[in-house]
Structure formats: C-alpha cells, structure tokens
Design a protein around this motif. Structure first.
Motif, PDB file in Angstrom:
ATOM      1  N   LEU A  74     -74.852 -35.407  60.758  1.00  0.00           N
ATOM      2  CA  LEU A  74     -74.290 -36.697  60.339  1.00  0.00           C
ATOM      3  C   LEU A  74     -72.857 -37.128  60.999  1.00  0.00           C
ATOM      4  N   GLU A  75     -72.073 -36.081  61.148  1.00  0.00           N
ATOM      5  CA  GLU A  75     -70.780 -36.201  61.879  1.00  0.00           C
ATOM      6  C   GLU A  75     -71.278 -36.933  63.389  1.00  0.00           C
ATOM      7  N   ARG A  76     -71.928 -36.049  64.145  1.00  0.00           N
ATOM      8  CA  ARG A  76     -72.375 -36.484  65.435  1.00  0.00           C
ATOM      9  C   ARG A  76     -73.006 -37.893  65.558  1.00  0.00           C
ATOM     10  N   ALA A  77     -73.655 -38.083  64.501  1.00  0.00           N
ATOM     11  CA  ALA A  77     -74.391 -39.441  64.569  1.00  0.00           C
ATOM     12  C   ALA A  77     -73.575 -40.734  64.099  1.00  0.00           C
ATOM     13  N   GLY A  78     -72.271 -40.367  63.788  1.00  0.00           N
ATOM     14  CA  GLY A  78     -71.406 -41.549  63.451  1.00  0.00           C
ATOM     15  C   GLY A  78     -71.419 -41.936  62.004  1.00  0.00           C
ATOM     16  N   LEU A  79     -72.226 -41.153  61.016  1.00  0.00           N
ATOM     17  CA  LEU A  79     -72.220 -41.726  59.585  1.00  0.00           C
ATOM     18  C   LEU A  79     -71.134 -41.198  58.923  1.00  0.00           C
ATOM     19  N   ILE A  80     -70.660 -40.053  59.388  1.00  0.00           N
ATOM     20  CA  ILE A  80     -69.310 -39.782  58.766  1.00  0.00           C
ATOM     21  C   ILE A  80     -68.237 -39.896  59.617  1.00  0.00           C
ATOM     22  N   ARG A  81     -67.481 -41.135  59.522  1.00  0.00           N
ATOM     23  CA  ARG A  81     -66.427 -41.471  60.508  1.00  0.00           C
ATOM     24  C   ARG A  81     -64.865 -40.600  60.182  1.00  0.00           C
ATOM     25  N   GLY A  82     -64.749 -40.026  59.118  1.00  0.00           N
ATOM     26  CA  GLY A  82     -63.408 -39.279  58.919  1.00  0.00           C
ATOM     27  C   GLY A  82     -63.591 -38.803  57.514  1.00  0.00           C
ATOM     28  N   TYR A  83     -62.254 -37.986  57.056  1.00  0.00           N
ATOM     29  CA  TYR A  83     -62.006 -37.738  55.999  1.00  0.00           C
ATOM     30  C   TYR A  83     -60.610 -38.155  55.584  1.00  0.00           C
ATOM     31  N   ARG A  84     -60.599 -38.443  54.430  1.00  0.00           N
ATOM     32  CA  ARG A  84     -58.958 -39.050  53.807  1.00  0.00           C
ATOM     33  C   ARG A  84     -58.981 -38.888  52.393  1.00  0.00           C
ATOM     34  N   ALA A  85     -57.856 -39.020  52.142  1.00  0.00           N
ATOM     35  CA  ALA A  85     -57.121 -38.779  50.827  1.00  0.00           C
ATOM     36  C   ALA A  85     -57.208 -40.196  50.063  1.00  0.00           C
ATOM     37  N   ASP A  86     -57.559 -40.326  48.724  1.00  0.00           N
ATOM     38  CA  ASP A  86     -57.371 -41.683  48.157  1.00  0.00           C
ATOM     39  C   ASP A  86     -55.850 -41.562  47.520  1.00  0.00           C
ATOM     40  N   VAL A  87     -55.127 -42.282  48.063  1.00  0.00           N
ATOM     41  CA  VAL A  87     -53.660 -42.219  47.956  1.00  0.00           C
ATOM     42  C   VAL A  87     -53.356 -43.360  46.708  1.00  0.00           C
ATOM     43  N   SER A  88     -52.777 -42.883  45.729  1.00  0.00           N
ATOM     44  CA  SER A  88     -52.272 -43.879  44.620  1.00  0.00           C
ATOM     45  C   SER A  88     -51.072 -44.677  45.360  1.00  0.00           C
ATOM     46  N   LEU A  89     -51.398 -45.967  45.808  1.00  0.00           N
ATOM     47  CA  LEU A  89     -50.034 -46.629  46.504  1.00  0.00           C
ATOM     48  C   LEU A  89     -49.154 -46.798  45.244  1.00  0.00           C
ATOM     49  N   THR A  90     -49.527 -47.177  44.202  1.00  0.00           N
ATOM     50  CA  THR A  90     -48.636 -47.453  43.006  1.00  0.00           C
ATOM     51  C   THR A  90     -47.603 -46.319  42.566  1.00  0.00           C
ATOM     52  N   GLN A  91     -48.114 -45.119  42.729  1.00  0.00           N
ATOM     53  CA  GLN A  91     -47.277 -44.133  42.622  1.00  0.00           C
ATOM     54  C   GLN A  91     -46.370 -43.633  43.966  1.00  0.00           C
ATOM     55  N   LEU A  92     -46.802 -44.192  44.961  1.00  0.00           N
ATOM     56  CA  LEU A  92     -46.216 -43.922  46.223  1.00  0.00           C
ATOM     57  C   LEU A  92     -44.845 -44.799  45.999  1.00  0.00           C
ATOM     58  N   GLY A  93     -44.800 -45.813  45.686  1.00  0.00           N
ATOM     59  CA  GLY A  93     -43.748 -46.788  45.651  1.00  0.00           C
ATOM     60  C   GLY A  93     -44.096 -48.326  45.568  1.00  0.00           C
ATOM     61  N   PRO A  94     -43.310 -49.014  45.744  1.00  0.00           N
ATOM     62  CA  PRO A  94     -43.562 -50.791  45.498  1.00  0.00           C
ATOM     63  C   PRO A  94     -44.202 -51.019  46.838  1.00  0.00           C
ATOM     64  N   HIS A  95     -45.416 -51.956  46.616  1.00  0.00           N
ATOM     65  CA  HIS A  95     -46.026 -52.543  47.607  1.00  0.00           C
ATOM     66  C   HIS A  95     -46.804 -53.640  47.246  1.00  0.00           C
ATOM     67  N   VAL A  96     -47.486 -54.362  48.112  1.00  0.00           N
ATOM     68  CA  VAL A  96     -48.289 -55.775  47.637  1.00  0.00           C
ATOM     69  C   VAL A  96     -49.586 -55.461  48.848  1.00  0.00           C
ATOM     70  N   THR A  97     -50.782 -55.726  48.010  1.00  0.00           N
ATOM     71  CA  THR A  97     -51.705 -55.983  48.832  1.00  0.00           C
ATOM     72  C   THR A  97     -52.127 -57.255  48.791  1.00  0.00           C
ATOM     73  N   VAL A  98     -52.756 -57.653  50.067  1.00  0.00           N
ATOM     74  CA  VAL A  98     -52.810 -59.047  50.146  1.00  0.00           C
ATOM     75  C   VAL A  98     -54.296 -59.195  51.085  1.00  0.00           C
TER      76      VAL A  98
END
Length: 164
Positions: A46-70
């Motif tokens: 699955l990785e070689r075929a490109g179906l899995i592009r990477g591994y990431r953490a789902d980070v809570s931006l709200t807890q990280l600090g002030p931000h705006v999503t647009v």
C-alpha cells in the motif's frame, strides 16, 4: 496507471491506520485478522503504491494556541494552462496554505489557510496579490467553529469502486 486491486483486508488496514497511525504492526495485524508478516507485506504494498502518503498526528490547533482557519475561493485572471501551473507552483511555497484544490464551477481553486489571526491572513493575501501569481478575485470564509473532521469512509468508497 492502473488502479491497485484492493480487497477487504487492504481496506481494513487503510481504515485502521487512518484513525490510529501509531498502532503497532502486531496490533494492526490483530485488528485486521492477519498474522504479522502478511500484514506487513500488505502495508508495504500500500505504501509503495502511493495509497499511504504519510503518517501524521491530528494536532488540536485550539490547544496549541490562537489561530484562524480560512477557506478561500480563488478566481484566476487567465484560464490558460500555464496560468494554472504558475498559480499551483506559487501556492505550494506558502506554508500557511495547508490545502488547495482545483475545483469546477464558478471558481478555480479552494484553499485552506491556517494562520495566527485575521491580520496575518490578510498579509498573506496581500503578498499573493503583490507576487502577481494570477489571482484575480478571492472570497474569504473564516471558520468560526469546527463541527466535524474525520477520515473518509474507506469501506464505502471501496464498495463503490468495486461496482464500477
């Protein structure tokens, strides 16, 4: 390029990993009812075929600090192929643009921007306009509250693809 043929266990692997990227290989194998070696071989496929592009953490931006999503809809000045290519190359250089999709309909692109505040967002737009990357018009939609954010329903997508 031909599409990789996936079975229910491949879909199960993708589904588990999309929700639990840090799961151990042994636990993943148990969850999808495979022994570790065949599970690992499928994962590598699955990785070689490109179906899995990477591994990431789902980070809570709200807890990280002030931000705006647009979300920003974009119209380009020109609809020549080189104009689209130039815009896409330029957008890739702005780290605040966390996602960008070419879309059909009345607009050319939909961008997702994450930055410190509205003033930072406006500074980004001003820089894009000054850079002359072909941006003719843009419309801004500020996120006031996240209602839902989840992974795609892999089993439903796979079932639909199997019918095609």
């Amino acid at each position: 390029m031909s599409r990789l043929s996936l079975d229910d266990r491949d879909i199960a692997i993708l589904s588990v990993l999309s929700r639990e990227g840090r799961i151990t290989k042994t636990a993943l194998a148990e969850r999808v009812n495979l022994s570790p070696t065949p599970c690992w071989e499928r994962l590598r496929k699955l990785e070689r075929a490109g179906l899995i592009r990477g591994y990431r953490a789902d980070v809570s931006l709200t807890q990280l600090g002030p931000h705006v999503t647009v979300f920003v809809t974009v119209e380009l000045e020109s609809h020549r192929a080189e104009s689209f290519q130039a815009f896409e190359r330029a957008v890739a250089e702005y780290e605040e643009v966390v996602a960008c999709w070419a879309i059909g309909g009345g607009y050319d692109y939909l961008m997702q921007v994450v930055t410190r505040d509205v003033a930072s967002y406006q500074a980004l737009v001003d820089a894009m306009l000054t850079a002359r990357i072909g941006l003719a018009r843009y419309f801004t939609y500020i996120v006031t509250k996240e209602v839902k954010s989840t992974v795609p329903p892999f089993d439903l997508l796979h079932a639909a693809a199997a019918r095609d």
